[in-house]
Design an enzyme around this catalytic site. Structure first.
Site, PDB file in Angstrom:
ATOM      1  N   SER A 198     -72.113 -12.573  10.042  1.00  0.00           N
ATOM      2  CA  SER A 198     -72.947 -13.488  10.831  1.00  0.00           C
ATOM      3  C   SER A 198     -72.101 -14.567  11.493  1.00  0.00           C
ATOM      4  O   SER A 198     -72.349 -14.939  12.634  1.00  0.00           O
ATOM      5  CB  SER A 198     -74.011 -14.144   9.949  1.00  0.00           C
ATOM      6  OG  SER A 198     -74.908 -13.174   9.463  1.00  0.00           O
ATOM      7  N   GLN A 199     -71.099 -15.071  10.785  1.00  0.00           N
ATOM      8  CA  GLN A 199     -70.195 -16.075  11.365  1.00  0.00           C
ATOM      9  C   GLN A 199     -69.499 -15.502  12.601  1.00  0.00           C
ATOM     10  O   GLN A 199     -69.391 -16.169  13.636  1.00  0.00           O
ATOM     11  CB  GLN A 199     -69.141 -16.504  10.344  1.00  0.00           C
ATOM     12  CG  GLN A 199     -69.680 -17.301   9.186  1.00  0.00           C
ATOM     13  CD  GLN A 199     -68.582 -17.630   8.194  1.00  0.00           C
ATOM     14  OE1 GLN A 199     -67.476 -17.999   8.578  1.00  0.00           O
ATOM     15  NE2 GLN A 199     -68.881 -17.493   6.908  1.00  0.00           N
TER      16      GLN A 199
ATOM     17  N   ILE B  39     -73.996 -18.115   4.650  1.00  0.00           N
ATOM     18  CA  ILE B  39     -73.918 -17.227   5.806  1.00  0.00           C
ATOM     19  C   ILE B  39     -72.762 -16.241   5.624  1.00  0.00           C
ATOM     20  O   ILE B  39     -71.665 -16.627   5.229  1.00  0.00           O
ATOM     21  CB  ILE B  39     -73.799 -18.021   7.124  1.00  0.00           C
ATOM     22  CG1 ILE B  39     -73.882 -17.094   8.313  1.00  0.00           C
ATOM     23  CG2 ILE B  39     -72.546 -18.870   7.142  1.00  0.00           C
ATOM     24  CD1 ILE B  39     -74.180 -17.798   9.617  1.00  0.00           C
ATOM     25  N   SER B  40     -73.026 -14.982   5.898  1.00  0.00           N
ATOM     26  CA  SER B  40     -72.023 -13.938   5.709  1.00  0.00           C
ATOM     27  C   SER B  40     -70.921 -14.035   6.757  1.00  0.00           C
ATOM     28  O   SER B  40     -71.103 -14.644   7.817  1.00  0.00           O
ATOM     29  CB  SER B  40     -72.682 -12.556   5.802  1.00  0.00           C
ATOM     30  OG  SER B  40     -73.090 -12.311   7.138  1.00  0.00           O
ATOM     31  N   ILE B  41     -69.818 -13.403   6.465  1.00  0.00           N
ATOM     32  CA  ILE B  41     -68.705 -13.356   7.415  1.00  0.00           C
ATOM     33  C   ILE B  41     -69.151 -12.657   8.692  1.00  0.00           C
ATOM     34  O   ILE B  41     -68.815 -13.092   9.800  1.00  0.00           O
ATOM     35  CB  ILE B  41     -67.473 -12.679   6.780  1.00  0.00           C
ATOM     36  CG1 ILE B  41     -66.827 -13.648   5.782  1.00  0.00           C
ATOM     37  CG2 ILE B  41     -66.477 -12.233   7.843  1.00  0.00           C
ATOM     38  CD1 ILE B  41     -65.574 -13.155   5.130  1.00  0.00           C
TER      39      ILE B  41
END
Length: 164
Positions: A20-21, A16-18
Site C-alpha cells: 500500500s505504501q 499500512i502494508s509495504i
C-alpha cells in the site's frame, strides 16, 4: 530515476502494508521510471536497514534524482538520522516527496516543517518504548512472566493469578 522507499516494522492489521505504501508513492511519480526499495521487519529507530543502505548508495552514485515515501517516518523516527538523510539529498540535488504530507524542501519554512514532524515521530517512538517497558515491569511486579525463554534449567508452567 525515482526511488520509492517503503518500510514496515511488523505486519499488524492496523499498520499500512509495504504494498500500500508503494501504491501511494507511485501516484506521486506518474509514469517516471522508478526503483523500489523495501525493508520489511525493520524499525524506524535508526537507518541500519539493507534496502535503505542500498538506496543511499544509489543516491551517492548519482542514480537517483528523487526519493518518494508514503510518510516521513518511513525513513526514520530519529531526528539525527533524518537530518543526515536530508543533508545527503540536498548535497546531491535530490528532491524528496512524502505522498501523504506535502512539503517543499526547497524553502526554509518547508524544511522547518519537515523537522517539526520528525520531532513528533521521535517522540511517538520513545513514548511507545516507555509504555512497553512500563507494561513489562508491571507484569513482572505482579508475578507474571516477563517474556523470553526460560532460564537454563527451568521450565515455563502456565498458572492462574487473580483469575487470569
Amino acid at each position: 530515476m525515482v526511488a520509492i522507499y517503503a518500510r514496515q516494522s511488523i505486519d499488524k492489521k492496523d499498520s499500512i502494508s509495504i504494498e500500500s505504501q508503494i501504491a501511494f508513492a507511485k501516484r506521486e511519480i506518474f509514469s517516471e521510471e522508478c526503483k523500489i526499495y523495501e525493508d520489511s521487519g525493520y524499525s524506524g529507530k535508526n537507518t541500519n536497514r539493507p534496502a535503505f543502505t542500498e538506496m543511499m548508495h544509489d543516491i551517492q552514485t548519482g542514480q537517483i534524482e528523487k526519493v518518494v515515501v508514503y510518510r516521513l517516518d518511513r525513513i526514520s523516527r530519529s531526528i539525527v538520522d533524518f537530518a543526515d538523510f536530508i543533508d545527503v539529498l540536498e548535497n546531491n540535488g535530490i528532491s524528496f516527496v512524502s505522498a501523504t504530507e506535502k512539503f517543499d524542501t526547497s524553502t526554509p519554512m518547508g524544511r522547518a516543517m519537515l523537522y517539526i514532524i520528525v520531532v513528533f515521530a521521535q517522540l511517538e517512538r520513545e513514548t511507545i518504548a516507555e509504555r512497553v517497558r512500563d507494561n513489562y515491569y508491571a507484569r513482572v511486579k505482579k508475578g507474571a512472566w516477563g517474556g523470553g525463554p526460560a532460564a537454563y534449567g527451568f521450565d515455563l508452567v502456565r498458572t492462574t493469578l487473580d483469575g487470569k
